[in-house]
Scaffold this motif. Structure first.
Motif, PDB file in Angstrom:
ATOM      1  N   LEU A 136       0.407   2.472   0.215  1.00 53.67           N
ATOM      2  CA  LEU A 136       1.376   3.246   0.988  1.00 53.67           C
ATOM      3  C   LEU A 136       2.103   2.258   1.896  1.00 53.67           C
ATOM      4  O   LEU A 136       1.675   1.986   3.020  1.00 53.67           O
ATOM      5  N   HIS A 137       3.166   1.684   1.379  1.00 54.97           N
ATOM      6  CA  HIS A 137       3.827   0.581   2.076  1.00 54.97           C
ATOM      7  C   HIS A 137       4.350   0.987   3.445  1.00 54.97           C
ATOM      8  O   HIS A 137       4.199   0.248   4.423  1.00 54.97           O
ATOM      9  N   GLU A 138       4.948   2.180   3.538  1.00 54.19           N
ATOM     10  CA  GLU A 138       5.512   2.588   4.822  1.00 54.19           C
ATOM     11  C   GLU A 138       4.435   2.802   5.871  1.00 54.19           C
ATOM     12  O   GLU A 138       4.684   2.633   7.076  1.00 54.19           O
ATOM     13  N   SER A 139       3.240   3.187   5.438  1.00 56.11           N
ATOM     14  CA  SER A 139       2.127   3.404   6.373  1.00 56.11           C
ATOM     15  C   SER A 139       1.246   2.174   6.533  1.00 56.11           C
ATOM     16  O   SER A 139       0.272   2.206   7.292  1.00 56.11           O
ATOM     17  N   HIS A 140       1.605   1.090   5.804  1.00 56.57           N
ATOM     18  CA  HIS A 140       0.791  -0.140   5.835  1.00 56.57           C
ATOM     19  C   HIS A 140      -0.681   0.197   5.549  1.00 56.57           C
ATOM     20  O   HIS A 140      -1.579  -0.192   6.305  1.00 56.57           O
TER      21      HIS A 140
END
Length: 285
Positions: A136-140
């Protein structure tokens, strides 16, 4: 979706008795002593079964078995194996109320293992293909989608019995709670306890018997697993299962069975007694 590489699993196969409780741990120290004296052979039999299962897991760590199905079986089986080991430790310390939900959870996970064997790991592969593990790239963050619990495959009879009985006692219903924390009660009298860790013969026999039954059921699943898991010494597993069944068939052992009582399907607890030489009672739930 990306292909998944299955890393070499780490296996911790040791299964040992619990440590001796500190002298001031309420009734735990005496429960540990009496369990060793009265049910020592049963405790060792449970441990022997766990060790045989962990030997299979150790063999399955080899590269030949490095696939999604085996990874799923090891991970799910690990949850069942550890729940059974720590349920045994709770029994040794007189923590029977704590042992019951652990045994119920172990039975659920063994049922999931049965489903994996029947479905050849397809449920886990489908979960992975649907994005079960990802970034989940946006949530790191790394995502582990919870997914849905596995359905049941064909289950050994002993597993069905333990799953039902332990599951019933694990619920916070009044009758189950009174059995575990007020089993000396009777008509017109409540005699409840709080944090009781004194030795209780019937509860020790009932819960340790469930652990033996789950072990026998697991042996049946392993012997029928075909090539999914390595079973290099089936004779040892079969011998252990015969010994466990003989122990379970002891007529004085406390047991919990479904029966027809006055036209209703009820659980009946036989040979209920706190002390080894105490008078036995029958309790209907």
């Amino acid at each position: 979706m990306p292909a998944f590489r299955v890393s070499p699993p780490r296996v911790y196969p040791e299964a040992e008795r619990s440590s001796r409780p500190p002298a001031g741990a309420a009734g735990s120290a005496d429960a540990h002593r009496q369990t060793s004296f009265v049910l020592g052979e049963t405790v060792e039999l449970v441990l022997d079964g766990l060790r045989l299962e962990s030997a299979v897991a150790s063999e399955a760590a080899g590269s030949r078995y490095r696939n999604v199905t085996v990874a799923a079986l090891l991970a799910t089986g690990s949850r069942a194996w550890l729940a059974r080991l720590h349920a045994l430790h709770a029994i040794e310390w007189g923590g029977y109320s704590a042992a019951v939900p652990l045994i119920a959870a172990a039975a659920d996970h063994e049922a999931a293992c049965a489903a994996l064997l029947v479905g050849d790991g397809a449920a886990w592969q489908d979960w992975l293909d649907a994005g079960g593990v990802g970034d989940l790239h946006e949530s790191h963050a790394t995502e582990y989608a919870l997914g849905t619990p596995l359905g049941d495959g064909p289950l050994p009879e002993l597993l069905v019995d333990v799953r039902g009985a332990a599951g019933a006692l694990a619920q916070p219903s009044p009758g189950a709670t009174l059995l575990l924390a007020g089993g000396e009660s009777g008509a017109g009298r409540l005699a409840v306890t709080f944090a009781d860790r004194d030795f209780h013969m019937a509860l020790a026999e009932l819960t340790s018997g469930w652990l033996l039954a789950l072990g026998v059921a697991k042996v049946e699943l392993l012997l029928e697993a075909g090539d999914a898991l390595p079973v290099s010494d089936p004779d040892s597993l079969a011998r252990w299962a015969r010994s466990a069944r003989r122990e379970l068939e002891s007529p004085r052992r406390c047991r919990m069975e479904r029966r027809d009582i006055d036209g209703a399907d009820r659980y009946v607890v036989e040979n209920w007694r706190r002390a080894p030489a105490g008078a036995v009672r029958r309790i209907v739930l």
